[in-house]
Scaffold this motif. Structure first.
Motif, PDB file in Angstrom:
ATOM      1  N   SER A  50       0.831  -1.200   0.000  1.00  0.00           N
ATOM      2  CA  SER A  50       0.000   0.000   0.000  1.00  0.00           C
ATOM      3  C   SER A  50       0.866   1.250   0.000  1.00  0.00           C
ATOM      4  CB  SER A  50      -0.922  -0.013   1.218  1.00  0.00           C
ATOM      5  OG  SER A  50      -1.633   1.193   1.325  1.00  0.00           O
ATOM      6  N   GLU A  51       1.939   1.244   0.824  1.00  0.00           N
ATOM      7  CA  GLU A  51       2.800   2.416   0.876  1.00  0.00           C
ATOM      8  C   GLU A  51       3.642   2.556  -0.388  1.00  0.00           C
ATOM      9  OE1 GLU A  51       4.727   5.846   1.930  1.00  0.00           O
ATOM     10  OE2 GLU A  51       2.889   4.946   2.716  1.00  0.00           O
ATOM     11  N   LEU A  52       4.056   1.433  -0.974  1.00  0.00           N
ATOM     12  CA  LEU A  52       4.831   1.522  -2.217  1.00  0.00           C
ATOM     13  C   LEU A  52       4.059   2.284  -3.296  1.00  0.00           C
ATOM     14  CD1 LEU A  52       6.518  -1.989  -2.587  1.00  0.00           C
ATOM     15  CD2 LEU A  52       7.507   0.108  -1.695  1.00  0.00           C
ATOM     16  N   LEU A  53       2.724   2.087  -3.339  1.00  0.00           N
ATOM     17  CA  LEU A  53       1.902   2.761  -4.343  1.00  0.00           C
ATOM     18  C   LEU A  53       1.869   4.270  -4.140  1.00  0.00           C
ATOM     19  CD1 LEU A  53      -1.021   0.202  -4.570  1.00  0.00           C
ATOM     20  CD2 LEU A  53       0.477   0.880  -6.452  1.00  0.00           C
ATOM     21  N   ASN A  54       2.372   4.729  -3.012  1.00  0.00           N
ATOM     22  CA  ASN A  54       2.403   6.168  -2.722  1.00  0.00           C
ATOM     23  C   ASN A  54       3.628   6.842  -3.338  1.00  0.00           C
ATOM     24  OD1 ASN A  54       1.041   8.297  -1.560  1.00  0.00           O
ATOM     25  ND2 ASN A  54       2.100   8.145   0.395  1.00  0.00           N
ATOM     26  N   HIS A  55       4.470   6.063  -4.052  1.00  0.00           N
ATOM     27  CA  HIS A  55       5.731   6.583  -4.565  1.00  0.00           C
ATOM     28  C   HIS A  55       5.854   6.315  -6.059  1.00  0.00           C
ATOM     29  CE1 HIS A  55       7.209   7.267  -0.448  1.00  0.00           C
ATOM     30  NE2 HIS A  55       6.511   6.166  -0.176  1.00  0.00           N
ATOM     31  N   HIS A  56       6.331   7.297  -6.772  1.00  0.00           N
ATOM     32  CA  HIS A  56       6.407   7.200  -8.232  1.00  0.00           C
ATOM     33  C   HIS A  56       7.414   6.155  -8.693  1.00  0.00           C
ATOM     34  CE1 HIS A  56       5.528   8.614 -12.235  1.00  0.00           C
ATOM     35  NE2 HIS A  56       6.837   8.728 -12.494  1.00  0.00           N
ATOM     36  N   VAL A  57       8.327   5.757  -7.795  1.00  0.00           N
ATOM     37  CA  VAL A  57       9.362   4.809  -8.192  1.00  0.00           C
ATOM     38  C   VAL A  57       8.777   3.489  -8.694  1.00  0.00           C
ATOM     39  CG1 VAL A  57       9.642   3.802  -5.879  1.00  0.00           C
ATOM     40  CG2 VAL A  57      11.568   3.795  -7.473  1.00  0.00           C
ATOM     41  N   VAL A  58       7.572   3.109  -8.196  1.00  0.00           N
ATOM     42  CA  VAL A  58       6.988   1.842  -8.634  1.00  0.00           C
ATOM     43  C   VAL A  58       6.560   1.913 -10.099  1.00  0.00           C
ATOM     44  CG1 VAL A  58       6.272   1.168  -6.321  1.00  0.00           C
ATOM     45  CG2 VAL A  58       4.700   2.461  -7.750  1.00  0.00           C
ATOM     46  N   THR A  59       6.215   3.110 -10.556  1.00  0.00           N
ATOM     47  CA  THR A  59       5.900   3.278 -11.974  1.00  0.00           C
ATOM     48  C   THR A  59       7.160   3.160 -12.814  1.00  0.00           C
ATOM     49  OG1 THR A  59       4.079   4.748 -11.383  1.00  0.00           O
ATOM     50  CG2 THR A  59       4.837   4.818 -13.661  1.00  0.00           C
ATOM     51  N   GLU A  60       8.238   3.781 -12.334  1.00  0.00           N
ATOM     52  CA  GLU A  60       9.499   3.702 -13.057  1.00  0.00           C
ATOM     53  C   GLU A  60      10.014   2.272 -13.133  1.00  0.00           C
ATOM     54  OE1 GLU A  60      12.000   6.254 -10.849  1.00  0.00           O
ATOM     55  OE2 GLU A  60      10.924   8.094 -11.353  1.00  0.00           O
TER      56      GLU A  60
END
Length: 1440
Positions: free
Chosen positions: A1182-1192
């Motif tokens: 859930s917290e990972l989705l709060n960061h743009h790095v997961v899109t990259e």
């Protein structure tokens, strides 16, 4: 008088030309004496003398100038201003008269200017600046004088420095000679130091407006020249001075300029270490650069960290004590604590002696100087210090002792594992003497190390108050084991201090401790008192400790110690010595009779005193003493009849056994003190004949006396055989008697006085045989070679004729460690014995007497190598010897040898302990493959042995029988004791083994149940989660394994899997109770903090995870987690989700590239049957989705799909976290929201749904939402009246956000009117956040309502930061409602009536006000029907 004064002064000035330096010194002193009385006059005469004699030799001028300086320094306030100016002029002229540099002359003149400048700086500067002109290279000593003035008069010089620097800068490029470059560099260094001191004391400065930036540009310009050009000089002295100046100048440079220079500056300074032998100045400069960099918060400093740490570490062990190197470490520690600590701890694992010593020196400094920084790393340091503790170098051990002393002062010894440090100190207080004189002057002898440990133990006892509870009564346990016998004196001294503190504080030792210790200690103390000068004089300290413990033994003993005991021993010793000197045999006989008859035999102390006195008497009167003892033994005193009362007068309470005990002790003391040349043949005839008749006694007092007496006989014989040959024929008989005494002792108690005394006595008896054998061995190397060979051959021939050689393993186990004995002769003898024993084994195998075995014959050349005292050579030789033994040893003898070597690990000789370890490890490497059935027993024995050097043994076993080793360790009791932890840690030393263990543990943790649900009680019926043993044990073991620095390679290679496994394991540990011991039915032992707390089993998983991050060098992740207190949050049930969120946040920000593999490993756990694990993983995702790095990293789809699946999870917490994660997409990946809008919108409901949906709506287009607006409106309407303030607030806020998608839609307008009453009434909601949300929603929804007046009113009055007059607002609003929406009035009224039953009184009051205002407005005829209907509708509600 005046003329005389002048005459004397003139005479002294003439005498100053004397060539003798002592005469010159006396002239200066005499002139100073005169100058103190009449300073102006003497100074005038000195000045005139120099002016009248311009051609004086330099040495003569120097003495006069030095005299002027001395007078000016001490009487500056009494010298008139005219004289001051003339002196300044004179000194300036003397200093610059010669263009050449003449140091003595010009330095003396410069010193006058500096001395006067302390008081008259303006006059000095007026003169000297005339010789410091722009564009002209000044005299060397003009610059030197300015530099010295800046140091001696900081406040006076700093105001001039800006101008001086401006003039000096062009001169720097003009300086071509090295001496001018040197003086400019030195001056810039002094100027910088002076400015810094001025700025540091602005409160005392004459001009407090001075700032650093006043000098920054000039300093940087000078820095550029020095650093870019002069630092590369070939002249060593110049390079060092430039380096020193650069270090000082850094503090005054602008931050951006310094930041720009750091990547070049630090490597340049580090390179100087290789070019110069003088490292002190370089270290000082480096320290100043680091200080400046840290103070300005340098960002690029971290890029230099690796080379910096390496160079600093090298300097520490090259230069030994370099304060600036230590300060540099402090600066690094304050900025990069994790990196520095891990670097130092990894260097501790390096076995190189100098490297390890340097690491220990740095660690000691860090512990002392960076207390707060090191607080969180105490356990890691405690674990890492174990490796250098096992080092065999005394130099390293000395540094370890220093580190332990520092750790003790900062609370390390109170932690788990601290007892190992205390034991280390005690072990080295017991070191034996060094028998070889050290060839290396820096070598640390056993005596020096032992003395240091003695002092350290005393220091810890006396200065670290909080250690009292750690050391008392722990130190008492080290008194009785034989390996600590040489430490008795320092142990007793510390115990005396601690015991007296306890007495003064009126504390008592715990009854359990003292009841277990005192019975065994009392006789031990008595034995020590009997031999007061043994073991470094342990007699007096032992008695003092016994006195301290007296009240714990029995309350009444305190009076006994105060009044009766002190004179007792002294009295009987005096009697014995007096009788030694008496030549009248009758007098001696009479006195002995008196002593025996009048003694208080019931008193143990008096029995000892009587025996001692009679023993001392036997030294001169052996025959008479033995005769008297024999006579006394046959007297009526030993008959149980009334006649004893006549013989012993008033001793009615005396028992026969006590009298016999006295007699037995007397025989032992006679044997000990009698002349060696006469006692041996009397031992069998008289002494043993008399005491052996009592061997069957059951009386404890007699038994102890017998044991003590036999021990004294053994000592007497061992002393005698040094001078004469003697075979003690009854030795085996006495040993058997001692063993029978032990067998008769209760099996449930090991600490009994009999056991301890028997072991000591047996040791004394065995010494007699050992010394005899050793005597034979020594004779092999002496002139009597034939006799020695015959003795040894006879002994071994006896062995050869045994029926079976079943003792081979035991004999080899005893002998092989002696190959590293401190005595060279013992080492050679041990090899000879092993050689012969192996040939005996070959005989049993059927080989003939003349058979020669190449391997066994290869043992004899090893004796030459054993003559070298170097430890490494000795241990290598022992290893080679073991390879031969392992090939010749039968399999059935292997077990005995292994366990005998384990006993050798606690040998009293440190060298032999180490040799036992080397031999054991070599043996296991060669033969361990066939010992699988013994692995469990070996590991158990290792745990019992508790020896520091067994780590390698465990590792060898694991490389051969990994599964068995792990199964054994996992089944050890929890929590692990320090030795089990040590074994786990040792397994991390081999990367291959560690990799296998990590994979095995992870595989097991996946399939094993982390806990079981158990009923709390039959009455309550509730259940509690109780951890299962094996997963918990594996987690604890994994944590210990990762503490080993060598585990870094497998930890990094398996990082994603291990991180995921520990994170999931952490989720399964939170809120779980400790397992219960099936035997005691109580929670497992609690010596580890938090173990028994049902919510703190997460400590182990969290700690393992923390160490894993350190091994992966994720310093920024750890720093962020420490700052946010995430570790504590992760361990607690109430904050676990917050802690995991912080973990995910730190990983996303600082370890992004590692996330794809981690996510892949964590995904399977989302389907785990244990909801606690699903909660942990969902919170992380859930917290990972709060960061743009997961899109990259192209993780967004995987994470979003998992969150959507979790929406339907049976656990409400998981569902809540899943919704939160979907909402976080709007922050972490807003572009994804458009593509997944329909899917996301159907999932987001409840509080998290509404909060998340509010975020998402900010990024959606109308075309994606307008079809779902009514659906969402209907879903959120029930939540407008929720009792939960947050849900109520979120639903109203969401309603406002929906307004932009409903403008122009009739259906949406209807929905707004449906909730309008609710929004109006919640404007007086008791929760201010709800009121704020209502204002927002009504403002943004106003255009949709369909009334321009209402829209204007909402937007003008409903502001977040303005208060609202609710009554006036409702009054005006009802007018517009009646006017614009008359058809809706009935609906409004029906809606309002429902709020009369609201839970909030404010809302109920608002409803009544709304109705009242509406009724007031309905006054026209046109509204009469509505008014009547309204009254009809409202009346029942009001009545209700």
């Amino acid at each position: 008088m005046s003329s005389r004064y002048s005459f004397v002064t003139l005479a002294l000035l003439d005498a100053a030309n004397d060539k003798d330096s002592e005469v010159q010194e006396q002239v200066r002193k005499s002139m100073l004496t005169l100058g103190k009385q009449q300073p102006d006059r003497v100074l005038a005469m000195c000045q005139d003398y120099l002016l009248k004699h311009p051609k004086l030799v330099v040495s003569h001028r120097v003495v006069i100038l030095q005299t002027i300086e001395l007078i000016a320094s001490c009487r500056i306030d009494d010298i008139c201003s005219t004289r001051i100016k003339s002196i300044i002029s004179l000194a300036s002229d003397e200093m610059t008269r010669s263009k050449e540099v003449i140091p003595d002359w010009q330095q003396a003149a410069s010193n006058i200017l500096v001395a006067v400048g302390n008081k008259h700086i303006n006059d000095i500067m007026e003169e000297i600046l005339t010789k410091f002109q722009p564009g002209v290279l000044p005299h060397f000593f003009v610059v030197q004088t300015l530099a010295n003035l800046s140091i001696s008069n900081v406040y006076g010089m700093v105001p001039f420095l800006n101008a001086i620097l401006g003039t000096m800068l062009p001169m720097l490029s003009m300086a071509k000679q090295d001496n001018m470059k040197w003086v400019f560099s030195s001056a810039l260094c002094h100027f910088s130091d002076s400015i810094l001191e001025y700025l540091a004391n602005l409160d005392k400065a004459p001009d407090p407006t001075v700032r650093k930036d006043t000098f920054s540009s000039e300093i940087y310009a000078a820095f550029d020249i020095l650093f870019s050009n002069w630092l590369q000089s070939r002249e060593s002295k110049l390079r060092l001075t430039v380096a020193e100046a650069v270090g000082s100048m850094c503090h005054l440079m602008a931050s951006d300029k310094l930041e720009e220079q750091i990547p070049k500056l630090i490597p340049a300074i580090l390179s100087l270490y290789k070019k110069n032998n003088e490292h002190y100045v370089i270290s000082k400069s480096l320290c100043q650069v680091l200080d400046a960099s840290v103070n300005m918060g340098s960002r690029v400093l971290e890029t230099q960290l690796d080379s910096l740490l390496f160079a600093l570490h090298q300097q520490v062990y090259i230069t030994k004590e370099n304060a600036f190197c230590k300060f540099s470490h402090t600066h690094v520690a304050n900025s990069f604590p994790d990196r520095l600590v891990m670097f130092v701890l990894q260097k501790l694992e390096n076995s190189n002696e100098r490297s390890r010593m340097g690491s220990l020196a740095v660690l000691r400094h860090l512990i002392n100087s960076t207390t707060s920084t090191m607080e969180t790393k105490k356990l890691l340091i405690l674990a890492s210090i174990r490796q250098p503790m096992a080092d065999h170098s005394n130099k390293v051990k000395k540094r370890v002792v220093q580190v332990i002393s520092a750790m003790a002062h900062h609370g390390y010894l109170e932690l788990e594992g601290g007892e190992l440090l205390v034991r280390f100190i005690v072990q080295h207080c017991a070191l034996p003497d060094t028998y070889q004189r050290p060839t290396d002057p820096e070598e640390v002898t056993n005596e020096a190390l032992r003395a240091m440990c003695d002092s350290t133990l005393h220091l810890l006892t006396t200065t670290v108050g909080r250690l009292a509870d750690v050391l008392w009564p722990k130190l008492l346990y080290y008194l009785t084991p034989a390996q600590y016998s040489n430490a008795t004196t320092p142990l007793c001294k510390s115990l005396i201090v601690l015991g007296n503190k306890k007495k003064n504080n009126q504390e008592k030792a715990s009854s359990y401790t003292m009841s277990n210790l005192c019975p065994g200690l009392c006789p031990w103390f008595q034995v020590n008192a009997a031999f007061p000068f043994n073991s470094r004089g342990h007699g007096a300290p032992s008695l003092s400790v016994l006195e301290v413990l007296s009240t714990n033994i029995h309350p009444k003993t305190e009076i006994l110690w105060e009044k009766e005991i002190p004179p007792l021993f002294f009295l009987y010793r005096c009697i014995g010595v007096t009788l030694q000197q008496c030549f009248n045999k009758e007098v001696v006989k009479k006195q002995l009779q008196e002593i025996l008859l009048t003694a208080r035999h019931n008193d143990a102390v008096e029995r000892e005193g009587v025996a001692m006195g009679i023993g001392l008497c036997a030294n001169s009167h052996l025959e008479g003493t033995l005769a008297k003892l024999d006579e006394f033994g046959k007297s009526d005193a030993f008959k149980k009849s009334p006649s004893i009362f006549n013989l012993l007068k008033d001793r009615n309470d005396v028992e026969v056994e006590k009298v016999k005990s006295t007699l037995i002790l007397c025989y032992g003391q006679v044997a000990l003190n009698a002349p060696p040349e006469t006692i041996l043949h009397r031992i069998d005839q008289d002494i043993l004949r008399c005491i052996s008749k009592h061997f069957n006694t059951k009386d404890l007092t007699m038994k102890l006396s017998l044991i003590q007496s036999v021990g004294l006989i053994g000592i007497a014989i061992s002393e005698c055989v040094k001078k004469q040959g003697y075979i003690f024929s009854r030795k085996q008989e006495l040993i058997n008697v001692m063993l029978d005494f032990i067998k008769a002792e209760p099996a449930d108690s090991l600490r009994t006085p009999v056991r301890h005394l028997v072991m000591t006595t047996c040791a004394n008896l065995i010494i007699t045989a050992a010394k005899f054998l050793l005597q034979c061995q020594h004779s092999l190397a002496s002139l009597d070679v034939e006799t020695g060979t015959l003795c040894l051959s006879f002994l071994l021939f006896t062995v050869q004729n045994m029926v079976s050689f079943h003792n081979l393993g035991a004999l080899l186990g005893r002998l092989s460690p002696r190959c590293s004995d401190p005595h060279p002769a013992v080492r050679a003898a041990a090899v000879d014995c092993i050689y012969t024993l192996l040939y005996i084994q070959l005989r049993y195998e059927g080989f003939s007497l003349d058979y020669k075995d190449e391997g066994v014959d290869g043992l004899l050349p090893l004796k030459d190598r054993l003559q070298n005292p170097d430890h490494s050579i000795l241990y290598k030789t022992c290893s080679d010897l073991t390879k031969v033994m392992s090939k010749r040893l039968p399999q059935q003898q292997l077990t005995t040898l292994v366990f005998m070597l384990f006993e050798g690990l606690v040998d009293s000789q440190t060298n032999c302990c180490r040799a036992s370890s080397v031999i054991l490890n070599t043996l296991l490497k060669n033969r361990g493959g066939g010992m699988q059935e013994l692995v469990t027993h070996i590991l158990t024995f290792i745990n019992l042995t508790q020896h520091l050097a067994v780590g390698q043994t465990v590792l060898i076993l694991a490389s051969q029988h990994l599964q068995t080793v792990i199964n054994t360790l996992v089944n050890q009791p929890l929590p692990y004791d320090s030795w089990t932890s040590e074994m786990w840690m040792a397994l991390g030393a081999d990367p291959i083994v560690a990799n296998q263990i990590i994979e095995m543990v992870m595989e097991k943790l996946v399939v094993m149940a982390p806990y079981v649900d158990k009923k709390e009680s039959m009455i309550r019926g509730g259940t509690t989660k109780v951890a299962t043993n094996q997963p918990l044990a594996m987690t604890c073991g994994l944590k210990e394994l990762l503490l080993n620095g060598q585990s870094q390679e497998p930890a990094v290679s398996l990082f994603p899997q291990l991180f995921s496994c520990l994170t999931v394991r952490l989720g399964a540990s939170v809120g779980v109770s400790a397992p219960r011991d099936s035997n005691t039915k109580h929670t497992a032992a609690v010596h580890v903090a938090g173990w028994a707390s049902r919510c703190n089993l997460g400590f182990w998983s969290a700690d393992a995870l923390r160490i894993l991050l350190a091994r992966a060098q994720l310093d920024e992740v750890m720093k962020r987690l420490d700052e946010d207190n995430a570790w504590d949050a992760m361990r607690e049930p109430n904050t676990h989700i917050t802690g995991v969120t912080l973990l995910a946040r730190a990983m996303a920000k600082h370890a992004g590239p590692r996330l794809p593999a981690i996510v892949e490993c964590l995904c399977p756990s989302l389907n785990n049957i244990y909801e606690c694990q699903r909660i942990t993983v969902t919170a992380f995702f859930s917290e990972l989705l709060n960061h743009h790095v997961v899109t990259e990293l192209m993780l967004i789809d995987v994470l979003m799909n998992n969150m959507m699946e979790r929406i339907s999870d049976p656990c409400c917490t998981v569902r809540m976290l899943a919704v939160r994660g979907l909402g976080n997409i709007a922050v972490g990946s807003p572009e994804k929201v458009h593509r997944s809008s329909h899917t996301v919108l159907r999932k987001l409901i409840t509080l998290e749904a509404m909060s998340g949906l509010s975020k998402v709506l900010l990024y959606l287009d109308k075309k994606n939402v307008h079809l779902l607006v009514v659906y969402i409106f209907m879903k959120i309407k029930p939540f407008l009246e929720s009792e939960n303030d947050e849900i109520r607030c979120a639903s109203i806020h969401l309603m406002g956000n929906l307004s932009k998608f409903g403008s122009g839609e009739p259906v949406f307008k209807d929905q707004i009117h449906n909730v309008l009453v609710s929004l109006l009434l919640h404007l007086v909601d008791p929760n201010p956040h709800v009121v704020k949300a209502c204002k927002y929603a009504m403002r943004v929804c106003a255009p949709v309502v369909g009334s321009e007046q209402i829209t204007t009113m909402f937007q003008n009055h409903l502001h977040d930061d303005k208060s609202l007059h609710y009554g006036e607002f409702i009054n005006d609003l009802t007018k517009y409602l009646i006017q614009d929406f008359p058809g809706m009035l009935n609906f409004y009224h029906i809606s309002v009536i429902q709020f009369f039953k609201s839970n909030w009184p404010e809302v109920r009051a608002g409803a009544a006000m709304f109705i009242g205002m509406t009724a007031t407005q309905l006054t026209s005829r046109k509204s009469l029907n509505v008014k009547n209907h309204f009254a009809t509708a409202v009346s029942p509600a009001i009545l209700t």
